[in-house]
Structure formats: structure tokens, C-alpha cells
Scaffold this active site. Structure first.
Site, PDB file in Angstrom:
ATOM      1  N   GLU A 260       0.838  -1.179  -0.002  1.00  0.00           N
ATOM      2  CA  GLU A 260      -0.038  -0.114   0.110  1.00  0.00           C
ATOM      3  C   GLU A 260       0.969   1.283  -0.146  1.00  0.00           C
ATOM      4  O   GLU A 260       0.194   2.315  -0.475  1.00  0.00           O
ATOM      5  CB  GLU A 260      -0.884   0.137   1.215  1.00  0.00           C
ATOM      6  CG  GLU A 260      -2.208  -1.166   1.049  1.00  0.00           C
ATOM      7  CD  GLU A 260      -2.870  -1.120   0.048  1.00  0.00           C
ATOM      8  OE1 GLU A 260      -3.609  -0.087  -0.146  1.00  0.00           O
ATOM      9  OE2 GLU A 260      -2.957  -1.976  -0.834  1.00  0.00           O
TER      10      GLU A 260
ATOM     11  N   SER B  26     -50.700 -33.705  -1.429  1.00  0.00           N
ATOM     12  CA  SER B  26     -51.067 -34.824  -0.358  1.00  0.00           C
ATOM     13  C   SER B  26     -50.127 -34.983   0.833  1.00  0.00           C
ATOM     14  O   SER B  26     -50.426 -35.987   1.643  1.00  0.00           O
ATOM     15  CB  SER B  26     -50.782 -36.295  -1.109  1.00  0.00           C
ATOM     16  OG  SER B  26     -52.006 -36.160  -2.173  1.00  0.00           O
TER      17      SER B  26
END
Length: 727
Positions: free
Chosen positions: A142, A431
């Protein structure tokens, strides 16, 4: 006589050198000066030339004065800005955790972390206690001149502008040339806080943090210099290491290290440090849980930078390249995303979705069972379903007390915040609802071997006219036992039974078992015309397994705050009040066991243990279900399309039954078989010859069934006793 008056003066030698007389103004001679050459006469420029030149000189003087004034003013403003920010800046311990929300860490039933939600913060780390290789990786990636500049790097900015222009972008687009101090300024002061409630995504939050407008750059520069004035370099780096966003909800390198590698930031090796530092560029894109291969490619660049800047020797760099970072088991599995989302949506909002605290929740979740369910679903779709199919499926596995062990909300399993078909999709049950009709009948005194006629019936529905249900096979079987009617999922007997025992009783039983959605009022109630969720239905079947008591599905076992020993919330089980008698439950489980042995659920039957269940298929096959249980676990499976497109060639006894079977085989792999809590008749019930007649509901004795009075400890027995209803 003295002669004083005639005494001669003493002799004195004459002065050898006489003192020069002082020159007066009158006697001083003027100095001679060399004569100057006479100046040539100035040539006058033509006014057309002189006027513009005079204007230029005047403008230059004005510009110079204005520039000087502006420079002085800018310097004063810069100084004032630095002083203001320095004076108003909070102390270091207030800057390391800048989250707007807290975090939720979810633990499975064994206490192992399996998911994180919210803004995760792993705790304070400093330059002194973090891994040296991690600190070096961050600086190398960085801001390699971090320890040499005063917060702003003109060289870095110039280089970034040059790169941006050479790549065809604007001077401030792309590479920013920001120092670590400037990036810390973004995190501390300038970015918009991440707030999911506002609709902001993590990607949008990142974009805002990386805004590269000129005004944002100016503010960053001023605040950065203020940071340099107030704190040391190591303190600034400490703030950055704790506040940087690293994807997947992780804020700070401690949280990210725990999230991705299951270890503290003080223990990461070179490869892991490179992955973490590489994520700073674009946290969502380079988060290793999103794409580990892409994350590692970025990490190789970080290793190269560390080698070039002298943080790694060539041998160390080569070793790191040959030993790629590996995710922890929890991070790799990314298991339980649907379960974790369910917990976040059902828990108290102030301790989950909107928490400002760091919360730990121990749950009922079982990572092995979750893996089994995910593998089963993937296997069936890979081997039994067309690759072009867009059909979806969901699975829920729980214990008989309602403790949810696994949850799959769709075919994509490694997700967060996705639509959960297990808890959110309201679908017709078909069902799969029939067991509650039979439960009501059994509780009212009907028996597993009672018989009923499968013959045409027409019911007049007020406002709708006559309604004539049919069986799935469009035939009629005459007199059948209740066991055969359920095993073969016959529609007409189910409707007749529902009408006989009373629809209201059926709705009461279903509701007490946990089906909370609005239940149909008409006779189609018996055929599953109502909608429910898979979680509700699975919980209702758990109530059948546990002997007839209601169940509330639950996942939370204990909730506590970070640092607290005493839990704020605890839960021990989800069993509620009794709905049907144990005798009725035992008969019903036997009947559902016959569904698996010789009925519509044979494809779900397990090879090494008893199981019971029920299929379900709705009109036009828009939904297909299979729900069932062993003595150990209850599982439910739903399959269908999100847009209600009919399934082609699929019923509940087909693919859903196979998914259920594959799931339960894997779940029970290391468990010894246990018998179901059901009745054990010598043989399945049959209809005796000569039984039946057109005038009644015959039983095995050839006469009309007058079932015994329901047990007083059942729900329906109590209701009928209170209301004085005779059988």
C-alpha cells in the site's frame, strides 16, 4: 636674591612629526569621480507596442501579488485545517473500531464457528503484536514510503497520475497514489458508514471509500497531515490495521484472519499475510471466500513486491509461492448460509440484524448433517436432472423436538442473504397434508385398520357449486383400509374422512402441529389446497414422531455478548402441548411407514432402518414434496420452480423422495438403526370379503364404524368432552 621673573623656560625637543591640520568644509577638496558616459536618448516605442507591454507588466504584477496572497492564504487555511483536525481528533483507542454496527458470530451445536454476520471486529491489534510479515506485506503493498513521508506523497501522486493518463483514464481515476495515512483518513473521517438498512451494499460502500474526486483528495490530504501531527507512524498503522475492510463483513486484520484462516493475525504466515494484504485493493473481489484462486493471484503480486523491497529474501519468497494459503474448514465450507440468515431474521433484531454489540449465538446447527444435505441435493441434480433445468429444491433436517440441524434453501448453497425456499416460500402442500386428516381421525377413535370406500363423491360447495374429487390415477379401489388409503395417497378417501371427522377438527390438528398459514375452508382442505413453508411442514411431522406433541422449530440455544460469561438468552427445546394421543401417533407412524414399504414413497425407503413419510404433489405438479422421519431425525424436501412452472414427470414420490433418501443415508451413516415408535401388527390390515355396503362407513366387522371415544388427554378428546359431542 631670587630672579623668578627672569627664569628661562625649560628646553623641549621639537616634535618630529607635526599633526596634520583638520580639513574644514572649506578646505576639503571634492573627490574626483570618473565621468559617466552620457545616456543615449531613450527611444520611444510606438504606442501600439508600448501599451500591450505595459498591460502585460501590470497583469504580471497583479498575478504575482494575487498568487502570493493566495499561497499565504492557502498556507494559513492548511495550517488552520491541520490544527482543527488535530485538536478535534479523538484518542487512539476511540479510532481503532469505527464500525456502525456490531457483529454476530454463529456457533454450531459443538461450539465451532460456522458463520459470521454484521460488521466483524476481531479485537484490537497493534504493530507490536501483529505478525511482522503481515505488517511488512501491508506496507509493501500500500505505501512503500510510509515511514518517510509526512502523510502525503507528492511522488506517489505524480506517479499515479502518470499511470492513469498512460492507461487512458482521467488523472484521478484508477490509481490514487494515496498513502496509508490518507487511506486511514478515509476510514476515520471521510467515508460514509456502511449501513445495510439503507440499501447500501458492501460493494457500494467500497466505492464510496475509494471516491477519487479532487475535493475528497484535498480533505484526505489535510486530515492525513493532521494524523501525522497527532500520532506516530506506528499508531497510524495500528489504526489502519484495525479499521481496514477486508471483505465478507470483516473489519480489521484480526477479524479477517479469524474469518478466513481460523487463526489470530499474530500467527499468519507469509502466504496468508499476502492474501490479506492483497484484499485491500478490492475487498469484495479479492476476498478468498469469494474466489480463492483469484485471491491467490493477487497474493503472488504482494509476495513479489515484498521481495523487491527487501522484506523477503528470494528463498523466502519462493517458499511462499510454493505454499499457497488455504482457507479454514469453516471458511472453505461456507456452510449454513441459509441457516445463519434464518437465525438473523428470527432472533431479536436488537441482538441480531441491528445489534451494536458483538454477539455470539450457539445454535442447533450440525455441520456434518448440513454437508450431507448439500451433497445429496447436488448428487441428485447432477445425476437425475437435466443440466438445463431451472428447478429449485429445499431441504430441512431437524430432531424430533424441533432443533433444526440443517437447512438448504436452494441449489446454490454457498450464499448469504439469498431467497430461502425452506422458510420464505409459501407453497401448496398437496398430499403431504393428508397425515393431519388421518391424525384427527385416529385421535377421534378411528383405527389404522378401519375401512373406507374409495368411490365417486360429489360435494356441493356453497357459492361454487358441485365438486367431485378424483384420484391421481383416475380410478377407484372400492373399500380400502385407512392404512392403504394413506399408503397409496388416495384423494377420495381423504376427503371423505375429512368430512366425517369435521374440517374444523382437521384444521385444529394441523394448526396445533404448527402449520400457521391460513388453511382452506372447503373440502379441498384434505388434499393440501392450503399453503405452508417447508420448515413448518417439517416441524409438524416432527410432532408426529415425538408422540403427538406440537413442535416449534428452533435454532438458538444460547445468546451472549462478547466478554460476558452469562448468556442473555437460552432455549432447551421446542416441544409444546400435546395434540393427539400417543396411541393415535403410533398408529399414524405405522401407516406412514407403510407409505415407504409399499406405497407412493417406496423410492425413499432406507436399506438399514425403519422410516416413515408421505409424498405430496400439487395440481399440475407445480410443487412436489417428500417429508418423513426415522427414529433419529425428521427431514423435509420440496421441489419446484420459483415461477410456478409445472414440473415435468416429477411427483413427490420421484425426485423429492430420492433427495430425501440420499440425504438420510448420509445423515445416518455412523448411527446404529433404531426402531420407530409405532404399533407392530402381525400383518398389514386388509379388507375382509363381504365387507362393505352402500349405506355406511363399514369396518372390518362388516358393520358401520362406531369408533371408540377419543382419549381424554388428546386435544380433540378434550374439545368433544367440553362440547358434549357424541361419537
Amino acid at each position: 636674591m631670587a630672579k623668578n621673573g627672569s627664569r628661562r623656560p625649560p628646553l623641549v625637543a621639537d616634535k618630529r612629526y607635526a599633526r596634520p591640520a583638520r580639513k574644514t568644509a572649506e578646505t576639503r577638496k571634492p573627490k574626483r569621480r570618473s565621468p559617466r558616459p552620457p545616456k543615449p536618448p531613450r527611444r520611444r516605442r510606438h504606442w501600439l507596442i508600448a501599451l500591450p507591454l505595459a498591460l502585460v507588466r501590470w497583469m504580471w504584477r497583479v498575478v504575482f501579488k494575487l498568487s502570493l496572497t493566495a499561497a499565504v492564504a492557502a498556507a494559513l487555511l492548511l495550517g488552520a485545517g491541520i490544527l482543527y483536525y488535530t485538536a478535534s481528533m479523538p484518542p487512539l483507542d476511540k479510532l481503532v473500531d469505527g464500525r456502525a454496527r456490531g457483529s454476530v458470530t454463529l456457533l454450531d451445536r459443538n461450539g465451532e464457528v460456522f458463520a459470521w454476520r454484521g460488521e466483524q471486529f476481531g479485537g484490537l491489534i497493534t504493530v507490536e503484536n501483529v505478525s511482522e510479515v503481515l505488517k511488512n506485506a501491508v506496507v509493501a503493498t500500500e505505501d512503500k514510503r510510509f515511514y518517510r513521508h509526512f502523510g502525503v506523497s507528492p511522488r506517489g501522486i505524480a506517479g499515479a497520475i502518470r499511470i492513469n493518463l498512460s492507461e487512458g483514464r482521467g488523472p484521478l481515476s484508477g490509481h490514487g497514489g494515496s498513502t496509508i495515512t490518507q487511506q486511514t483518513a478515509k476510514l476515520v473521517c471521510l467515508g460514509v458508514p456502511y449501513d445495510p438498512a439503507s440499501g447500501m451494499t458492501e460493494a457500494e460502500y467500497e466505492a464510496d471509500c475509494r471516491e477519487s474526486s479532487l475535493w475528497r483528495k484535498v480533505k484526505e490530504a489535510v486530515y492525513a497531515m493532521a494524523l501525522e501531527t497527532r500520532f506516530s507512524k506506528d499508531e497510524i498503522l495500528t489504526i489502519y490495521l484495525n479499521r481496514a475492510f477486508l471483505g465478507s463483513g470483516a473489519y480489521g486484520f484480526e477479524a479477517a484472519s479469524q474469518r478466513y484462516f481460523g487463526k489470530p493475525a499474530s500467527e499468519v504466515d507469509t502466504s496468508e499475510a499476502a492474501v490479506l494484504a492483497g484484499a485491500l485493493t478490492a475487498p469484495t473481489r479479492y476476498a478468498p471466500t469469494n474466489d480463492l484462486d483469484r485471491s491467490w493471484e493477487r497474493a503472488l503480486t504482494v509476495i513479489k513486491l515484498m521481495e523487491e523491497q527487501g522484506y523477503l529474501t528470494a528463498a523466502e519468497a519462493e517458499r511462499a509461492r510454493n505454499a499457497p494459503a488455504e482457507l479454514s474448514e469453516a471458511a472453505e465450507a461456507r456452510a449454513g448460509g441459509y441457516f445463519a440468515d434464518w437465525m438473523m431474521n428470527t432472533g431479536p433484531s436488537f441482538l441480531t440484524r441491528d445489534t451494536t454489540e458483538d454477539v455470539f449465538i450457539r445454535t442447533t446447527f450440525d455441520q456434518k448433517i448440513q454437508k450431507a444435505a448439500e451433497e445429496a441435493l447436488a448428487w441428485v441434480f447432477e445425476n437425475k436432472v437435466s443440466p438445463e433445468s431451472k428447478a429449485q429444491a429445499a431441504i430441512v433436517v431437524m430432531s424430533s423436538d424441533g432443533a433444526v440441524r440443517a437447512m438448504v434453501g436452494g441449489r446454490k448453497t454457498q450464499v448469504t442473504g439469498a431467497f430461502n425456499r425452506a422458510t420464505m416460500a409459501m407453497r401448496q402442500t398437496g398430499s403431504a397434508f393428508k397425515p393431519f386428516v388421518y391424525a384427527a381421525a385416529l385421535d377421534l377413535g378411528w383405527r389404522y385398520d378401519s375401512i373406507i370406500e374409495d368411490a365417486p363423491i360429489t360435494i356441493d360447495i356453497p357459492g361454487s357449486g358441485p365438486w367431485s374429487p378424483t384420484n391421481y390415477t383416475n380410478d377407484f379401489r372400492g373399500w380400502v383400509t385407512l392404512t392403504d388409503a394413506l399408503a397409496n395417497s388416495l384423494n377420495i378417501p381423504a376427503v371423505k374422512l375429512s368430512e366425517a371427522v369435521g374440517r374444523e377438527n382437521v384444521r385444529t390438528v394441523a394448526g396445533m402441529f404448527g402449520i400457521e398459514s391460513d388453511l382452506a375452508l372447503g373440502p379441498a382442505l384434505a388434499l393440501g389446497a392450503s399453503e405452508s413453508t417447508l420448515l413448518e411442514m417439517t416441524g409438524a411431522y416432527a410432532g408426529i414422531l415425538n408422540g403427538g406433541s406440537s413442535v416449534t422449530p428452533y435454532g438458538l440455544v444460547e445468546l451472549r455478548l462478547l466478554g460476558d460469561d452469562a448468556p442473555l438468552m437460552e432455549q432447551e427445546g421446542g416441544i409444546g402441548e400435546r395434540v393427539i394421543t400417543p396411541a393415535a401417533a403410533e398408529q399414524l407412524i405405522y401407516m406412514m411407514h407403510q407409505v415407504m414399504l409399499r406405497g407412493s414413497g417406496q423410492r425413499a425407503n432406507l436399506p438399514d432402518r425403519e422410516a416413515a413419510g408421505k409424498t405430496g404433489t400439487t395440481t399440475a405438479a407445480r410443487d412436489a414434496w417428500f417429508l418423513g422421519f426415522t427414529a433419529d431425525y425428521v427431514a423435509g424436501v420440496w421441489m419446484g420452480y420459483d415461477d410456478n412452472t409445472p414440473l415435468k414427470g416429477t411427483t413427490g414420490g420421484g425426485l423429492p423422495a430420492e433427495i430425501w433418501r440420499e440425504t438420510m443415508v448420509r445423515v445416518h451413516k455412523d448411527l446404529p438403526p433404531r426402531p420407530l415408535p409405532m404399533i407392530k401388527p402381525d400383518a398389514p390390515p386388509v379388507v375382509s370379503e363381504g365387507t362393505g355396503g352402500p349405506n355406511g362407513w363399514p369396518g372390518n366387522d362388516g358393520g358401520r364404524v362406531r369408533s371408540p371415544a377419543p382419549a381424554p388427554d388428546s386435544l380433540l378428546g378434550v374439545l368433544r368432552t367440553i362440547l358434549g359431542i357424541d361419537n
